[in-house]
Design a protein around this motif. Structure first.
Motif, PDB file in Angstrom:
ATOM      1  N   ILE A 158       0.840  -1.200   0.000  1.00 19.03           N
ATOM      2  CA  ILE A 158       0.000   0.000   0.000  1.00 19.03           C
ATOM      3  C   ILE A 158       0.876   1.252   0.000  1.00 19.03           C
ATOM      4  N   PHE A 159       1.863   1.269   0.903  1.00 18.10           N
ATOM      5  CA  PHE A 159       2.737   2.443   1.021  1.00 18.10           C
ATOM      6  C   PHE A 159       3.467   2.712  -0.293  1.00 18.10           C
ATOM      7  N   MET A 160       4.025   1.679  -0.910  1.00 19.38           N
ATOM      8  CA  MET A 160       4.791   1.871  -2.140  1.00 19.38           C
ATOM      9  C   MET A 160       3.889   2.277  -3.306  1.00 19.38           C
ATOM     10  N   TYR A 161       2.662   1.769  -3.316  1.00 19.04           N
ATOM     11  CA  TYR A 161       1.731   2.172  -4.375  1.00 19.04           C
ATOM     12  C   TYR A 161       1.392   3.654  -4.227  1.00 19.04           C
ATOM     13  N   LEU A 162       1.143   4.086  -2.981  1.00 23.11           N
ATOM     14  CA  LEU A 162       0.880   5.503  -2.736  1.00 23.11           C
ATOM     15  C   LEU A 162       2.103   6.352  -3.084  1.00 23.11           C
ATOM     16  N   LEU A 163       3.295   5.847  -2.748  1.00 19.40           N
ATOM     17  CA  LEU A 163       4.533   6.578  -3.041  1.00 19.40           C
ATOM     18  C   LEU A 163       4.729   6.733  -4.546  1.00 19.40           C
ATOM     19  N   ASP A 164       4.445   5.685  -5.298  1.00 21.57           N
ATOM     20  CA  ASP A 164       4.578   5.760  -6.756  1.00 21.57           C
ATOM     21  C   ASP A 164       3.615   6.766  -7.371  1.00 21.57           C
ATOM     22  N   HIS A 165       2.541   7.080  -6.626  1.00 22.23           N
ATOM     23  CA  HIS A 165       1.557   8.054  -7.097  1.00 22.23           C
ATOM     24  C   HIS A 165       1.474   9.218  -6.114  1.00 22.23           C
ATOM     25  N   SER A 166       2.637   9.602  -5.568  1.00 22.03           N
ATOM     26  CA  SER A 166       2.666  10.632  -4.530  1.00 22.03           C
ATOM     27  C   SER A 166       2.047  11.936  -5.016  1.00 22.03           C
ATOM     28  N   ASN A 167       1.383  12.617  -4.071  1.00 16.42           N
ATOM     29  CA  ASN A 167       0.683  13.889  -4.315  1.00 16.42           C
ATOM     30  C   ASN A 167      -0.524  13.738  -5.239  1.00 16.42           C
ATOM     31  N   GLN A 168      -0.920  12.505  -5.488  1.00 17.40           N
ATOM     32  CA  GLN A 168      -2.062  12.233  -6.364  1.00 17.40           C
ATOM     33  C   GLN A 168      -3.172  11.589  -5.545  1.00 17.40           C
ATOM     34  N   ILE A 169      -4.389  12.073  -5.702  1.00 18.24           N
ATOM     35  CA  ILE A 169      -5.518  11.489  -4.992  1.00 18.24           C
ATOM     36  C   ILE A 169      -5.896  10.172  -5.659  1.00 18.24           C
ATOM     37  N   LEU A 170      -5.901   9.100  -4.861  1.00 22.06           N
ATOM     38  CA  LEU A 170      -6.257   7.768  -5.352  1.00 22.06           C
ATOM     39  C   LEU A 170      -7.537   7.308  -4.676  1.00 22.06           C
ATOM     40  N   THR A 171      -8.412   6.692  -5.437  1.00 20.38           N
ATOM     41  CA  THR A 171      -9.641   6.177  -4.849  1.00 20.38           C
ATOM     42  C   THR A 171      -9.358   4.893  -4.069  1.00 20.38           C
ATOM     43  N   GLN A 172     -10.269   4.561  -3.169  1.00 22.74           N
ATOM     44  CA  GLN A 172     -10.129   3.308  -2.435  1.00 22.74           C
ATOM     45  C   GLN A 172     -10.081   2.127  -3.394  1.00 22.74           C
ATOM     46  N   ALA A 173     -10.900   2.189  -4.449  1.00 24.06           N
ATOM     47  CA  ALA A 173     -10.937   1.090  -5.415  1.00 24.06           C
ATOM     48  C   ALA A 173      -9.602   0.936  -6.129  1.00 24.06           C
ATOM     49  N   GLN A 174      -8.976   2.056  -6.526  1.00 24.46           N
ATOM     50  CA  GLN A 174      -7.686   1.996  -7.205  1.00 24.46           C
ATOM     51  C   GLN A 174      -6.631   1.305  -6.334  1.00 24.46           C
ATOM     52  N   ILE A 175      -6.583   1.724  -5.072  1.00 22.61           N
ATOM     53  CA  ILE A 175      -5.563   1.168  -4.172  1.00 22.61           C
ATOM     54  C   ILE A 175      -5.837  -0.295  -3.891  1.00 22.61           C
ATOM     55  N   TYR A 176      -7.087  -0.611  -3.564  1.00 25.27           N
ATOM     56  CA  TYR A 176      -7.443  -1.985  -3.205  1.00 25.27           C
ATOM     57  C   TYR A 176      -7.149  -2.937  -4.368  1.00 25.27           C
ATOM     58  N   GLU A 177      -7.585  -2.563  -5.565  1.00 23.91           N
ATOM     59  CA  GLU A 177      -7.419  -3.457  -6.712  1.00 23.91           C
ATOM     60  C   GLU A 177      -5.953  -3.603  -7.122  1.00 23.91           C
ATOM     61  N   ALA A 178      -5.137  -2.561  -6.875  1.00 24.30           N
ATOM     62  CA  ALA A 178      -3.705  -2.663  -7.171  1.00 24.30           C
ATOM     63  C   ALA A 178      -2.994  -3.570  -6.173  1.00 24.30           C
ATOM     64  N   VAL A 179      -3.411  -3.535  -4.915  1.00 29.38           N
ATOM     65  CA  VAL A 179      -2.731  -4.294  -3.861  1.00 29.38           C
ATOM     66  C   VAL A 179      -3.264  -5.720  -3.747  1.00 29.38           C
ATOM     67  N   TRP A 180      -4.574  -5.862  -3.734  1.00 26.60           N
ATOM     68  CA  TRP A 180      -5.172  -7.203  -3.548  1.00 26.60           C
ATOM     69  C   TRP A 180      -5.416  -7.928  -4.871  1.00 26.60           C
ATOM     70  N   GLU A 181      -5.359  -7.176  -5.977  1.00 29.79           N
ATOM     71  CA  GLU A 181      -5.541  -7.751  -7.322  1.00 29.79           C
ATOM     72  C   GLU A 181      -6.865  -8.490  -7.448  1.00 29.79           C
ATOM     73  N   GLU A 182      -7.896  -7.877  -6.902  1.00 29.31           N
ATOM     74  CA  GLU A 182      -9.255  -8.395  -7.048  1.00 29.31           C
ATOM     75  C   GLU A 182     -10.213  -7.217  -6.986  1.00 29.31           C
ATOM     76  N   PRO A 183     -11.443  -7.367  -7.498  1.00 24.94           N
ATOM     77  CA  PRO A 183     -12.374  -6.231  -7.540  1.00 24.94           C
ATOM     78  C   PRO A 183     -12.699  -5.690  -6.150  1.00 24.94           C
ATOM     79  N   TYR A 184     -12.805  -4.356  -6.075  1.00 23.21           N
ATOM     80  CA  TYR A 184     -13.161  -3.691  -4.827  1.00 23.21           C
ATOM     81  C   TYR A 184     -14.673  -3.707  -4.670  1.00 23.21           C
ATOM     82  N   ILE A 185     -15.146  -4.047  -3.492  1.00 24.24           N
ATOM     83  CA  ILE A 185     -16.579  -4.032  -3.183  1.00 24.24           C
ATOM     84  C   ILE A 185     -16.849  -2.806  -2.320  1.00 24.24           C
ATOM     85  N   LYS A 186     -17.722  -1.938  -2.777  1.00 25.12           N
ATOM     86  CA  LYS A 186     -18.013  -0.700  -2.054  1.00 25.12           C
ATOM     87  C   LYS A 186     -18.458  -1.005  -0.625  1.00 25.12           C
TER      88      LYS A 186
END
Length: 224
Positions: A158-186
């Motif tokens: 999670i930290f490294m994904y945020l760092l790679d996109h530093s200063n950029q607003i990321l949605t919960q779905a973007q982060i979850y799907e990048a880290v867990w590699e499965e669809p985000y459920i609201k």
């Protein structure tokens, strides 16, 4: 090492502002107001920022020609053309596509990502507040205590994904799907729990985080 950016933008006001912004960020800038002389400068550039609407040959044609001759040079399309057709045409050869207007911090973050991917930036040490991140050794050090911060696998991802996109607003779905590699459920609180535990390890005051901001109703942003 100072990276060089080839900026191709015919609008004088936008081009002047962008050139000054990139220079302030520490880049060397070569600014052209048309794509015709680009081939004379591309070998000196580490990254190309390219508009679509240009005098003479358009950005699509210029970009395709540059990419075919210099496939390792990252190209960032920066344009007011925002239709899905334009984006797909641009991304058929470019490495990234941003539409105007844009936030300068997001542009800076995307440039950093492209330069890191291409190997133009070789500095593996990144400073984030009181943290020193050694990306090569996968270490995060608290510079106040000079001790390693030990994260779980998911926290580190999670930290490294945020760092790679530093200063950029990321949605919960973007982060979850990048880290867990499965669809985000609201409504899933898994990411929220992991962010809370991550803050407990990296923030000086987890109750008033300075590194990872919560963007209410959207997601998170890492400040660098």
């Amino acid at each position: 090492m100072q990276a060089t950016i080839l900026q191709i933008e015919d609008n004088e006001e936008i081009g002047s502002w962008l050139s000054e912004f990139l220079t302030d960020k520490g880049y060397k800038v070569i600014w052209l107001n048309s794509g015709m002389p680009a081939s004379e400068h591309v070998t000196a550039a580490d990254l190309i920022i390219l508009d679509i609407m240009l005098p003479g040959l358009d950005g699509y044609t210029i970009g395709q020609r540059l990419k075919s001759k210099h496939p390792d040079k990252p190209i960032l399309m920066l344009t007011a053309r925002s239709s899905i057709e334009d984006k797909l045409q641009g991304l058929s050869f470019a490495d990234d596509y941003m539409t105007k207007p844009y936030h300068p911090d997001e542009l800076a973050a995307r440039i950093q990502i492209l330069l890191r991917r291409s190997g133009a930036i070789t500095n593996d040490i990144v400073e984030v507040g009181h943290l020193r991140v050694d990306q090569k050794a996968n270490r995060i050090i608290n510079t106040n205590t000079n001790k390693d911060i030990i994260l779980t696998g998911k926290q580190f991802h999670i930290f490294m994904y945020l760092l790679d996109h530093s200063n950029q607003i990321l949605t919960q779905a973007q982060i979850y799907e990048a880290v867990w590699e499965e669809p985000y459920i609201k409504g899933d609180r898994t990411l929220m729990v992991h962010i809370r535990h991550l803050r407990e390890k990296i923030e000086i005051n987890p109750g008033q985080p300075q590194i990872i901001d919560t963007i209410r109703g959207i997601g998170y942003r890492l400040n660098q």
